[in-house]
Design a protein around this motif. Structure first.
Motif, PDB file in Angstrom:
ATOM      1  N   TRP A 131       5.254  24.761  31.844  1.00 20.96           N
ATOM      2  CA  TRP A 131       4.864  23.474  32.422  1.00 20.96           C
ATOM      3  C   TRP A 131       5.242  22.330  31.479  1.00 20.96           C
ATOM      4  CZ3 TRP A 131       3.475  21.946  37.104  1.00 20.96           C
ATOM      5  CH2 TRP A 131       2.944  20.659  37.246  1.00 20.96           C
ATOM      6  N   GLN A 132       4.977  22.514  30.201  1.00 21.33           N
ATOM      7  CA  GLN A 132       5.337  21.502  29.201  1.00 21.33           C
ATOM      8  C   GLN A 132       6.838  21.228  29.249  1.00 21.33           C
ATOM      9  OE1 GLN A 132       4.039  22.604  25.274  1.00 21.33           O
ATOM     10  NE2 GLN A 132       5.203  20.978  24.292  1.00 21.33           N
ATOM     11  N   ALA A 133       7.646  22.281  29.361  1.00 18.65           N
ATOM     12  CA  ALA A 133       9.102  22.118  29.420  1.00 18.65           C
ATOM     13  C   ALA A 133       9.552  21.421  30.699  1.00 18.65           C
ATOM     14  CB  ALA A 133       9.786  23.478  29.293  1.00 18.65           C
ATOM     15  N   LEU A 134       8.737  21.516  31.755  1.00 18.68           N
ATOM     16  CA  LEU A 134       9.069  20.889  33.038  1.00 18.68           C
ATOM     17  C   LEU A 134       8.646  19.426  33.111  1.00 18.68           C
ATOM     18  CD1 LEU A 134       7.902  23.650  35.571  1.00 18.68           C
ATOM     19  CD2 LEU A 134      10.228  23.239  34.723  1.00 18.68           C
ATOM     20  N   THR A 135       7.743  19.007  32.217  1.00 19.78           N
ATOM     21  CA  THR A 135       7.142  17.680  32.382  1.00 19.78           C
ATOM     22  C   THR A 135       7.283  16.743  31.186  1.00 19.78           C
ATOM     23  OG1 THR A 135       4.978  18.549  31.690  1.00 19.78           O
ATOM     24  CG2 THR A 135       5.444  18.497  34.067  1.00 19.78           C
ATOM     25  N   THR A 193       1.681  12.096  38.418  1.00 22.52           N
ATOM     26  CA  THR A 193       0.700  12.066  39.491  1.00 22.52           C
ATOM     27  C   THR A 193       1.445  12.059  40.821  1.00 22.52           C
ATOM     28  OG1 THR A 193      -1.221  10.888  40.372  1.00 22.52           O
ATOM     29  CG2 THR A 193       0.564   9.525  39.503  1.00 22.52           C
ATOM     30  N   VAL A 194       0.846  12.616  41.857  1.00 21.73           N
ATOM     31  CA  VAL A 194       1.472  12.590  43.176  1.00 21.73           C
ATOM     32  C   VAL A 194       1.684  11.129  43.584  1.00 21.73           C
ATOM     33  CG1 VAL A 194       1.148  13.140  45.617  1.00 21.73           C
ATOM     34  CG2 VAL A 194       0.533  14.815  43.874  1.00 21.73           C
ATOM     35  N   GLY A 195       2.875  10.824  44.036  1.00 18.10           N
ATOM     36  CA  GLY A 195       3.242   9.465  44.394  1.00 18.10           C
ATOM     37  C   GLY A 195       3.843   8.689  43.242  1.00 18.10           C
ATOM     38  N   GLY A 196       3.805   9.276  42.048  1.00 20.43           N
ATOM     39  CA  GLY A 196       4.355   8.616  40.870  1.00 20.43           C
ATOM     40  C   GLY A 196       5.871   8.533  40.919  1.00 20.43           C
ATOM     41  N   ARG A 197       6.399   7.655  40.111  1.00 22.41           N
ATOM     42  CA  ARG A 197       7.843   7.455  40.019  1.00 22.41           C
ATOM     43  C   ARG A 197       8.400   8.366  38.928  1.00 22.41           C
ATOM     44  NH1 ARG A 197      11.282   2.638  41.010  1.00 22.41           N
ATOM     45  NH2 ARG A 197      13.000   2.659  39.532  1.00 22.41           N
ATOM     46  N   ILE A 198       9.581   8.903  39.178  1.00 22.57           N
ATOM     47  CA  ILE A 198      10.299   9.681  38.180  1.00 22.57           C
ATOM     48  C   ILE A 198      11.694   9.079  38.068  1.00 22.57           C
ATOM     49  CG2 ILE A 198      10.896  11.470  39.868  1.00 22.57           C
ATOM     50  CD1 ILE A 198      10.770  13.501  37.527  1.00 22.57           C
ATOM     51  N   THR A 216      10.403  10.333  43.599  1.00 21.55           N
ATOM     52  CA  THR A 216       8.958  10.264  43.777  1.00 21.55           C
ATOM     53  C   THR A 216       8.365  11.648  43.538  1.00 21.55           C
ATOM     54  OG1 THR A 216       9.219   8.524  45.419  1.00 21.55           O
ATOM     55  CG2 THR A 216       7.118   9.694  45.422  1.00 21.55           C
ATOM     56  N   VAL A 217       7.286  11.707  42.785  1.00 23.75           N
ATOM     57  CA  VAL A 217       6.576  12.955  42.559  1.00 23.75           C
ATOM     58  C   VAL A 217       5.857  13.326  43.863  1.00 23.75           C
ATOM     59  CG1 VAL A 217       4.775  14.125  41.231  1.00 23.75           C
ATOM     60  CG2 VAL A 217       6.312  12.490  40.094  1.00 23.75           C
ATOM     61  N   TYR A 227       9.384  16.975  43.268  1.00 15.39           N
ATOM     62  CA  TYR A 227       9.797  15.576  43.314  1.00 15.39           C
ATOM     63  C   TYR A 227      11.149  15.450  43.979  1.00 15.39           C
ATOM     64  CZ  TYR A 227      11.780  17.094  38.766  1.00 15.39           C
ATOM     65  OH  TYR A 227      12.391  17.779  37.762  1.00 15.39           O
ATOM     66  N   THR A 228      11.445  14.233  44.395  1.00 14.35           N
ATOM     67  CA  THR A 228      12.766  13.960  44.950  1.00 14.35           C
ATOM     68  C   THR A 228      13.712  13.679  43.792  1.00 14.35           C
ATOM     69  OG1 THR A 228      12.248  11.601  45.237  1.00 14.35           O
ATOM     70  CG2 THR A 228      11.847  13.057  47.135  1.00 14.35           C
ATOM     71  N   TRP A 229      14.957  14.081  44.003  1.00 16.94           N
ATOM     72  CA  TRP A 229      16.011  13.884  43.005  1.00 16.94           C
ATOM     73  C   TRP A 229      17.279  13.598  43.787  1.00 16.94           C
ATOM     74  CZ3 TRP A 229      19.636  17.742  40.508  1.00 16.94           C
ATOM     75  CH2 TRP A 229      20.224  17.220  39.366  1.00 16.94           C
ATOM     76  N   GLY A 230      17.692  12.336  43.817  1.00 18.88           N
ATOM     77  CA  GLY A 230      18.784  11.967  44.718  1.00 18.88           C
ATOM     78  C   GLY A 230      18.323  12.253  46.136  1.00 18.88           C
ATOM     79  N   GLY A 231      19.183  12.888  46.924  1.00 21.71           N
ATOM     80  CA  GLY A 231      18.831  13.246  48.293  1.00 21.71           C
ATOM     81  C   GLY A 231      18.156  14.593  48.406  1.00 21.71           C
ATOM     82  N   ASP A 232      17.965  15.291  47.283  1.00 21.74           N
ATOM     83  CA  ASP A 232      17.342  16.611  47.276  1.00 21.74           C
ATOM     84  C   ASP A 232      15.856  16.499  46.944  1.00 21.74           C
ATOM     85  OD1 ASP A 232      19.958  17.466  47.600  1.00 21.74           O
ATOM     86  OD2 ASP A 232      19.984  18.752  45.828  1.00 21.74           O
TER      87      ASP A 232
END
Length: 176
Positions: free
Chosen positions: A31-35, A54-59, A73-74, A85-90
């Motif tokens: 989890w640490q490596a993912l965040t 947080t859900v709805g947060g910006r990435i 968006t998370v 989260y969204t990443w580009g169109g994925d």
């Protein structure tokens, strides 16, 4: 790097690729490596990531030589089990569960374009190889580093296995 190929699946009617990797460390360490930004820099395609956890947060993503800088968006944030989260169109979904003394990471990339499956699966294979180095005491150089896995060989294996392909491959031919 694992020799096991990911699979082409559908998630909520959308094309997706799913890769699973066991790690000999607890889910909290993965989890640490993912965040955490410093950890993401070692294995994620965009070496600079800033996330509102947080859900709805910006990435925000920056530094990937094969993609424009951008933001997402998370969608899910349930430490240390689910992150999406969204990443580009994925849409990316990371799921962690117990496996022996360690954990199993499942990564699902819900694709904007079906023909990106082989390309993206090969790229995630390379990224997860770098994540494995990070988590097992190796020396990750990032997925774009010279010591990273062979993206082209993985891509060819996915195409040979029948995974949808045909999406443009970035200049240089190695988006991993």
């Amino acid at each position: 790097m694992s020799s096991e190929l990911g699979v082409f699946v559908e998630r909520d009617g959308q094309p997706a690729v799913r890769l699973e990797r066991p790690f000999p460390v607890p889910a909290g360490r993965v989890w640490q490596a993912l965040t955490e930004p410093a950890e993401l820099a070692a294995w994620f395609p965009s070496p600079t990531v800033a996330m509102e956890q947080t859900v709805g947060g910006r990435i925000e993503f920056a530094g990937d030589p094969y993609a424009d800088d951008g933001f997402g968006t998370v969608l899910e944030f349930d430490p240390p089990h689910r992150l999406g989260y969204t990443w580009g169109g994925d849409e990316l979904l990371f799921e962690l569960g117990p496996r022996g003394e360690g954990c199993l990471l499942a990564l699902t990339d819900v694709l904007e374009e079906r023909d990106a499956a082989a390309r993206n699966a090969a790229g995630w294979d390379v990224c997860l190889g770098e994540l494995e180095k990070l988590l097992t005491g190796g020396a990750p150089t990032g997925p774009h580093g010279e010591a990273a896995g062979d993206w082209r060989a993985r891509y060819d294996a996915y195409v040979a296995a029948g995974m949808p392909s045909g999406a443009p491959v970035p200049e240089g031919g190695d988006p991993g």
